[in-house]
Design an enzyme around this catalytic site. Structure first.
Site, PDB file in Angstrom:
ATOM      1  N   ASP A 178       3.087   3.614  -6.557  1.00  0.00           N
ATOM      2  CA  ASP A 178       2.812   2.221  -6.910  1.00  0.00           C
ATOM      3  C   ASP A 178       1.387   2.138  -7.450  1.00  0.00           C
ATOM      4  O   ASP A 178       0.421   2.224  -6.698  1.00  0.00           O
ATOM      5  CB  ASP A 178       2.980   1.335  -5.671  1.00  0.00           C
ATOM      6  CG  ASP A 178       2.899  -0.140  -6.002  1.00  0.00           C
ATOM      7  OD1 ASP A 178       1.952  -0.541  -6.689  1.00  0.00           O
ATOM      8  OD2 ASP A 178       3.768  -0.901  -5.555  1.00  0.00           O
ATOM      9  N   ILE A 179       1.282   1.960  -8.762  1.00  0.00           N
ATOM     10  CA  ILE A 179      -0.029   1.996  -9.434  1.00  0.00           C
ATOM     11  C   ILE A 179      -0.347   0.592  -9.924  1.00  0.00           C
ATOM     12  O   ILE A 179       0.322   0.067 -10.821  1.00  0.00           O
ATOM     13  CB  ILE A 179      -0.015   2.998 -10.603  1.00  0.00           C
ATOM     14  CG1 ILE A 179       0.468   4.371 -10.117  1.00  0.00           C
ATOM     15  CG2 ILE A 179      -1.396   3.112 -11.221  1.00  0.00           C
ATOM     16  CD1 ILE A 179       0.674   5.379 -11.226  1.00  0.00           C
ATOM     17  N   GLU A 180      -1.373  -0.010  -9.338  1.00  0.00           N
ATOM     18  CA  GLU A 180      -1.723  -1.387  -9.663  1.00  0.00           C
ATOM     19  C   GLU A 180      -3.219  -1.528  -9.869  1.00  0.00           C
ATOM     20  O   GLU A 180      -3.994  -0.612  -9.613  1.00  0.00           O
ATOM     21  CB  GLU A 180      -1.262  -2.335  -8.544  1.00  0.00           C
ATOM     22  CG  GLU A 180       0.223  -2.296  -8.246  1.00  0.00           C
ATOM     23  CD  GLU A 180       0.628  -3.356  -7.237  1.00  0.00           C
ATOM     24  OE1 GLU A 180       0.229  -4.524  -7.415  1.00  0.00           O
ATOM     25  OE2 GLU A 180       1.329  -3.008  -6.265  1.00  0.00           O
ATOM     26  N   GLY A 181      -3.626  -2.725 -10.318  1.00  0.00           N
ATOM     27  CA  GLY A 181      -5.041  -3.023 -10.476  1.00  0.00           C
ATOM     28  C   GLY A 181      -5.709  -2.097 -11.483  1.00  0.00           C
ATOM     29  O   GLY A 181      -5.125  -1.689 -12.485  1.00  0.00           O
TER      30      GLY A 181
END
Length: 523
Positions: A178-181
């Site tokens: 989960d790759i965010e920001g």
């Protein structure tokens, strides 16, 4: 998978349905060709089986995979191992992140090491129980909060070892990044992550999903670049899961289902084009099978956005019609109506949805996707690993052995017939392994089996400075403190000759109050 370029030809044995396009999509340089060979080595390892599987399942009868997220570290803990609390067969456990003190060490939410999660959260046991009932887990790594391992750990060898440790510890064959920001645009971490995952895929079977933010127009430029960097790094992607939530379009009453399907259709086009640009031609169903959708059920972070049960039903139908590879949701912990102070109030909560619904309405909607109907796998009731009248060994039991006469409070954990149970409410005299029904429900929830590595619980003293040893001839008065078996006790009233109890929990009518805590007691 078939490759198209000026120098590579499709293999008709790998995919009988492959059709060569009229003109090459793009001529590949020798350097780029070398990179693609690495990329496609992973894709080709299971290429024939994967293509046949996709061809058999795509279309109106496709068996989309329902795999909702569980917030593992949220209190109270969600019993994902119990089918009465979780209709789904499989779950995505979130989230593993970098330890705040050591960026190359995995932790659960920055709070628990793997061993601490096994103890405090009973995570290993819950996973074992889910698997014994026919389910499985996917490991969620990253998330919006905290820092993902690849971002925090710049040492390639240590990063690879950290991912390897997780895969082996939890015996998983699917990992969800989960790759965010700001991490979405962090090229260095994307490259480190890809190198680590490519190494692990070379060591054994490992499915990799990337979970990324999305807009109604598809993946952001950074998100699409993240997918490309991962593929060019030699990773065979199982799919791209897009977070169909928090669109923030500015509309006062946005249609969340329409926004979600728009985002999915746009992502399909983007991935089709990306694979073509990398020299891989996928059919439309094959691309759909590599796309997942994750809505935030109920009230989103954006005030105007609310994903309803009707929206969930529409998304489930879209998944079946298009052969979507995966449908998740954030989160199982939230799949319940808000109560008390929050009833009929628009609220974003970690433990309720903020919209009108029956409990588990979202979970049941997605669990009914073809291939994952509740009851079809035998998970319509909790499976007890060992209900035979075996004798429990106190030396190998992580919690006290259940006793018929003991008085248990909510949250107390015990061992009975090789299984760990937790009290759902106060009780006494109710066999944890007994069958319950609607009229006389069992107050015990099954957690999971006792394992070969378990050992006797070690009590922890809550006071210090007690030195007097208990003596059978001494008359003790209320408040006197003694040591017995190395543990401190305090007299509740005057007593003589009454041996301090070592059977836990110590009954409230025992003359000696324990001045220590025992694993299994609620905090």
């Amino acid at each position: 998978m078939p490759i198209e370029s000026a120098t590579l030809q499709a293999d008709p044995l790998a995919d009988p349905d492959w059709q060569e396009p009229e003109a090459p999509v793009e001529r590949l340089s020798w350097l780029r060709l070398g990179v693609l060979i690495l990329v496609l080595a992973g894709l080709g390892a299971g290429g024939t089986a994967a293509v046949l599987h996709l061809r058999n399942t795509a279309g109106p009868t496709a068996k989309s995979w329902a795999v909702p997220y569980v917030d593992v570290t949220l209190t109270p803990a969600f019993d994902f191992q119990d089918p009465s609390a979780n209709p789904a067969n499989d779950v995505a456990l979130g989230f593993v992140v970098a330890d705040p003190q050591d960026g190359c060490t995995p932790s659960w939410g920055g709070y628990y090491t793997a061993d601490e999660a096994a103890g405090s959260l009973e995570l290993d046991r819950r996973i074992s129980q889910l698997r014994s009932a026919g389910g499985d887990v996917m490991l969620g790594v990253g998330g919006l909060s905290n820092t993902e391992l690849a971002v925090a750990c710049a040492d390639q060898a240590k990063l690879t070892a950290a991912y390897r440790q997780l895969i082996k510890r939890y015996d998983v064959d699917t990992i969800d990044l989960d790759i965010e920001g700001t991490a979405v645009a962090d090229t260095a971490s994307l490259q480190r992550r890809a190198a680590a995952l490519a190494t692990l895929q070379a060591e054994g079977t490992l499915d990799v999903w990337l979970t990324l933010p999305v807009t109604p127009d598809g993946l952001t430029a950074d998100g699409l670049a993240a997918v490309r960097t991962t593929l060019e790094g030699g990773v065979s992607l199982r799919g791209v899961n897009v977070m169909t939530m928090d669109f923030n379009t500015g509309a006062t009453s946005p249609d969340m289902l329409d926004l979600a399907t728009s985002a999915l259709n746009a992502t399909h086009k983007q991935l089709s084009d990306l694979y073509l640009r990398l020299g891989v031609k996928l059919t439309s169903p094959q691309v759909w099978s590599r796309i997942g959708a994750t809505p935030m059920i109920g009230q989103n972070d954006v005030d105007a956005e609310r994903f309803t049960v009707a929206d969930a039903q529409g998304l489930a139908q879209f998944a079946v019609d298009n052969g979507l590879g995966r449908v998740s949701m954030w989160s199982l912990n939230r799949d319940a109506p808000c109560k008390g102070t929050f009833t009929n109030v628009v609220v974003h909560s970690n433990t309720c949805s903020g919209v009108t619904q029956d409990s588990l309405a979202f979970s049941k909607t997605f669990a009914d996707l073809p291939g994952s109907v509740v009851g079809a796998s035998g998970r319509d009731s909790v499976a007890i690993p060992d209900a035979s009248p075996s004798v429990d060994d106190p030396a190998k039991s992580p919690y006290p052995i259940w006793r018929l006469t003991a008085q248990y409070v909510t949250g107390y954990k015990v061992v009975w017939h090789g299984v760990v149970y937790e009290a759902k409410w106060a009780s006494s005299g109710v066999d944890p392994s007994a069958a319950g029904d609607a009229s006389t429900p069992n107050p015990w929830a099954v957690i999971g089996p006792v394992t070969s590595t378990d050992a006797a619980p070690k009590p922890t003293p809550t006071v210090t400075g007690v030195t007097a040893q208990w003596n059978t001839t001494t008359m003790y008065v209320r408040g006197d403190k003694v040591l017995f078996g190395g543990l401190p006790y305090q007299a509740r009233w005057s007593t003589k000759g009454d041996v301090p109890s070592t059977e836990y929990p110590v009954d409230p009518d025992d003359p000696w109050q324990p001045l220590f805590t025992v694993p299994g007691e609620p905090v």
